[in-house]
Write a protein that holds these residues in place. Structure first.
Motif, PDB file in Angstrom:
ATOM      1  N   ASP A 174       0.818  -1.214   0.000  1.00  0.00           N
ATOM      2  CA  ASP A 174       0.000   0.000   0.000  1.00  0.00           C
ATOM      3  C   ASP A 174       0.855   1.269   0.000  1.00  0.00           C
ATOM      4  O   ASP A 174       0.529   2.250  -0.672  1.00  0.00           O
ATOM      5  N   GLU A 175       1.935   1.246   0.781  1.00  0.00           N
ATOM      6  CA  GLU A 175       2.805   2.427   0.862  1.00  0.00           C
ATOM      7  C   GLU A 175       3.476   2.719  -0.477  1.00  0.00           C
ATOM      8  O   GLU A 175       3.588   3.881  -0.902  1.00  0.00           O
ATOM      9  N   TRP A 176       3.909   1.670  -1.176  1.00  0.00           N
ATOM     10  CA  TRP A 176       4.537   1.884  -2.488  1.00  0.00           C
ATOM     11  C   TRP A 176       3.507   2.309  -3.533  1.00  0.00           C
ATOM     12  O   TRP A 176       3.804   3.126  -4.417  1.00  0.00           O
ATOM     13  N   ILE A 177       2.299   1.781  -3.439  1.00  0.00           N
ATOM     14  CA  ILE A 177       1.233   2.220  -4.334  1.00  0.00           C
ATOM     15  C   ILE A 177       0.973   3.711  -4.148  1.00  0.00           C
ATOM     16  O   ILE A 177       0.831   4.468  -5.122  1.00  0.00           O
ATOM     17  N   ASP A 178       0.936   4.155  -2.895  1.00  0.00           N
ATOM     18  CA  ASP A 178       0.725   5.570  -2.615  1.00  0.00           C
ATOM     19  C   ASP A 178       1.900   6.415  -3.105  1.00  0.00           C
ATOM     20  O   ASP A 178       1.702   7.514  -3.648  1.00  0.00           O
ATOM     21  N   TRP A 179       3.116   5.922  -2.912  1.00  0.00           N
ATOM     22  CA  TRP A 179       4.311   6.675  -3.311  1.00  0.00           C
ATOM     23  C   TRP A 179       4.317   6.952  -4.814  1.00  0.00           C
ATOM     24  O   TRP A 179       4.635   8.055  -5.255  1.00  0.00           O
ATOM     25  N   PHE A 180       3.931   5.951  -5.594  1.00  0.00           N
ATOM     26  CA  PHE A 180       3.929   6.112  -7.051  1.00  0.00           C
ATOM     27  C   PHE A 180       2.588   6.622  -7.577  1.00  0.00           C
ATOM     28  O   PHE A 180       2.409   6.744  -8.792  1.00  0.00           O
ATOM     29  N   LYS A 181       1.644   6.883  -6.657  1.00  0.00           N
ATOM     30  CA  LYS A 181       0.325   7.417  -7.028  1.00  0.00           C
ATOM     31  C   LYS A 181      -0.393   6.518  -8.036  1.00  0.00           C
ATOM     32  O   LYS A 181      -1.020   6.989  -9.005  1.00  0.00           O
ATOM     33  N   LEU A 182      -0.289   5.210  -7.812  1.00  0.00           N
ATOM     34  CA  LEU A 182      -0.986   4.262  -8.669  1.00  0.00           C
ATOM     35  C   LEU A 182      -2.476   4.256  -8.332  1.00  0.00           C
ATOM     36  O   LEU A 182      -2.867   4.360  -7.170  1.00  0.00           O
ATOM     37  N   ALA A 198       2.125  -6.194 -10.129  1.00  0.00           N
ATOM     38  CA  ALA A 198       2.633  -6.141 -11.505  1.00  0.00           C
ATOM     39  C   ALA A 198       2.786  -4.696 -11.976  1.00  0.00           C
ATOM     40  O   ALA A 198       3.772  -4.358 -12.654  1.00  0.00           O
ATOM     41  N   GLU A 199       1.839  -3.837 -11.640  1.00  0.00           N
ATOM     42  CA  GLU A 199       1.939  -2.427 -12.022  1.00  0.00           C
ATOM     43  C   GLU A 199       3.158  -1.788 -11.366  1.00  0.00           C
ATOM     44  O   GLU A 199       3.884  -0.997 -12.002  1.00  0.00           O
ATOM     45  N   LEU A 200       3.381  -2.116 -10.112  1.00  0.00           N
ATOM     46  CA  LEU A 200       4.566  -1.606  -9.417  1.00  0.00           C
ATOM     47  C   LEU A 200       5.840  -2.154 -10.059  1.00  0.00           C
ATOM     48  O   LEU A 200       6.816  -1.414 -10.258  1.00  0.00           O
ATOM     49  N   ALA A 201       5.836  -3.433 -10.412  1.00  0.00           N
ATOM     50  CA  ALA A 201       7.019  -4.049 -11.013  1.00  0.00           C
ATOM     51  C   ALA A 201       7.388  -3.373 -12.336  1.00  0.00           C
ATOM     52  O   ALA A 201       8.578  -3.179 -12.632  1.00  0.00           O
ATOM     53  N   LEU A 202       6.403  -3.005 -13.142  1.00  0.00           N
ATOM     54  CA  LEU A 202       6.698  -2.343 -14.415  1.00  0.00           C
ATOM     55  C   LEU A 202       7.412  -1.012 -14.200  1.00  0.00           C
ATOM     56  O   LEU A 202       8.338  -0.652 -14.938  1.00  0.00           O
ATOM     57  N   ILE A 203       6.977  -0.259 -13.191  1.00  0.00           N
ATOM     58  CA  ILE A 203       7.662   0.992 -12.856  1.00  0.00           C
ATOM     59  C   ILE A 203       9.102   0.707 -12.439  1.00  0.00           C
ATOM     60  O   ILE A 203      10.042   1.390 -12.855  1.00  0.00           O
ATOM     61  N   LEU A 204       9.281  -0.334 -11.643  1.00  0.00           N
ATOM     62  CA  LEU A 204      10.618  -0.668 -11.149  1.00  0.00           C
ATOM     63  C   LEU A 204      11.521  -1.162 -12.279  1.00  0.00           C
ATOM     64  O   LEU A 204      12.723  -0.879 -12.283  1.00  0.00           O
ATOM     65  N   PHE A 205      10.974  -1.887 -13.243  1.00  0.00           N
ATOM     66  CA  PHE A 205      11.781  -2.321 -14.390  1.00  0.00           C
ATOM     67  C   PHE A 205      12.262  -1.107 -15.189  1.00  0.00           C
ATOM     68  O   PHE A 205      13.393  -1.081 -15.697  1.00  0.00           O
ATOM     69  N   SER A 206      11.407  -0.093 -15.304  1.00  0.00           N
ATOM     70  CA  SER A 206      11.814   1.130 -15.990  1.00  0.00           C
ATOM     71  C   SER A 206      12.950   1.816 -15.223  1.00  0.00           C
ATOM     72  O   SER A 206      13.935   2.275 -15.826  1.00  0.00           O
ATOM     73  N   ARG A 207      12.839   1.850 -13.897  1.00  0.00           N
ATOM     74  CA  ARG A 207      13.914   2.417 -13.076  1.00  0.00           C
ATOM     75  C   ARG A 207      15.196   1.599 -13.239  1.00  0.00           C
ATOM     76  O   ARG A 207      16.299   2.160 -13.258  1.00  0.00           O
ATOM     77  N   ALA A 208      15.058   0.288 -13.345  1.00  0.00           N
ATOM     78  CA  ALA A 208      16.238  -0.568 -13.506  1.00  0.00           C
ATOM     79  C   ALA A 208      16.975  -0.241 -14.800  1.00  0.00           C
ATOM     80  O   ALA A 208      18.215  -0.122 -14.815  1.00  0.00           O
ATOM     81  N   ARG A 209      16.233  -0.075 -15.889  1.00  0.00           N
ATOM     82  CA  ARG A 209      16.877   0.249 -17.166  1.00  0.00           C
ATOM     83  C   ARG A 209      17.575   1.608 -17.097  1.00  0.00           C
ATOM     84  O   ARG A 209      18.651   1.795 -17.673  1.00  0.00           O
ATOM     85  N   GLN A 210      16.972   2.559 -16.375  1.00  0.00           N
ATOM     86  CA  GLN A 210      17.611   3.864 -16.206  1.00  0.00           C
ATOM     87  C   GLN A 210      18.920   3.759 -15.445  1.00  0.00           C
ATOM     88  O   GLN A 210      19.810   4.592 -15.598  1.00  0.00           O
ATOM     89  N   GLN A 211      19.033   2.702 -14.622  1.00  0.00           N
ATOM     90  CA  GLN A 211      20.251   2.469 -13.842  1.00  0.00           C
ATOM     91  C   GLN A 211      21.158   1.438 -14.497  1.00  0.00           C
ATOM     92  O   GLN A 211      21.999   0.822 -13.842  1.00  0.00           O
ATOM     93  N   GLN A 212      20.981   1.272 -15.813  1.00  0.00           N
ATOM     94  CA  GLN A 212      21.836   0.390 -16.617  1.00  0.00           C
ATOM     95  C   GLN A 212      21.743  -1.077 -16.194  1.00  0.00           C
ATOM     96  O   GLN A 212      22.710  -1.826 -16.278  1.00  0.00           O
TER      97      GLN A 212
END
Length: 235
Positions: A174-182, A198-212
């Motif tokens: 719930d806290e991560w959902i609120d943080w990302f305003k999902l 899964a919605e949270l994971a997609l955001i995190l995968f995008s962050r992962a690619r930004q971090q190489q």
């Protein structure tokens, strides 16, 4: 007979049709060195009779698939498992599962086998994955005599690793959902929680690619390094 054979739990006896399906399950694949976007992930959530890792039982399984960098809504899994009514606790009310629904649920062995057919050789994602991995693994062993060996990544660890600027540590879904305003309109049942994860994971995968971090294997390795740093004693 081996003197200690009585210490080993007896293998469940399955109908021939289930046994044949069980023997056809694919061997889980190791995490790929290929593109992170191309990996098929199964995002899992379990509802259980409680939080006791050794005594409580799986009540329902919900799962969605991430593939080609998106949630594939054509691939979803939802199943309620039959359970001894005497083992139902107060947590069942939170999940919204009526005793009549549980009584009318699927045979656990068939439901668990159907889920593993849905998973195939894909790695799994869950929020607080150690709990889901343990409960799923124990249920598979008890009902099917099957040993779970699939890769399991914990979204609850990926989030703080990839978002160190977030003032959240050991936070819940719930806290991560609120943080990302999902925008999540339903929670606390297996399918809804799997979709939110899964919605949270997609955001995190995008962050992962930004971090190489470009492959599932690299993500797993980076996560392992991060967890070791978190566990290291402070000097």
């Amino acid at each position: 007979m081996n003197l200690f054979s009585w210490l080993r739990p007896a293998q469940p006896t399955l109908p021939d049709a289930l046994q044949q399906r069980l023997e056809c399950l694919p061997v889980p694949s190791p995490l790929s060195e290929g593109n992170l976007r191309e990996q098929r992930w199964v995002v899992l959530d379990l509802e259980t009779t409680g939080l006791n890792l050794n005594k409580d039982q799986v009540l329902s399984i919900g799962a969605v698939v991430i593939e080609d960098g998106a949630i594939d809504f054509s691939q979803q899994f939802e199943r309620t498992l039959q359970c001894d009514q005497q083992k139902l606790g107060p947590s069942v009310l939170i999940h919204g599962l009526a005793p009549s629904t549980i009584a009318a649920g699927s045979d656990p062995a068939e439901a668990l086998l159907a889920f593993m057919e849905f998973v195939g050789d894909s790695p799994l994602l869950a929020f607080h994955a150690p709990f889901d991995s343990h409960m799923l693994g124990r249920a598979l062993k008890d009902y099917l005599g099957y040993r779970l060996q699939h890769s399991f990544l914990d979204v609850a660890d990926l989030a703080p690793m990839l978002c160190p600027q977030a003032p959240l540590r050991k936070a819940g879904l719930d806290e991560w959902i609120d943080w990302f305003k999902l925008q999540v309109f339903d929670r606390h049942n297996a399918s809804a929680d799997a979709l939110a994860t899964a919605e949270l994971a997609l955001i995190l995968f995008s962050r992962a690619r930004q971090q190489q971090i470009h492959s599932p294997l690299e993500l797993q390795q980076r996560l392992g390094q991060w967890k070791r740093r978190q566990q290291a004693p402070s000097l």
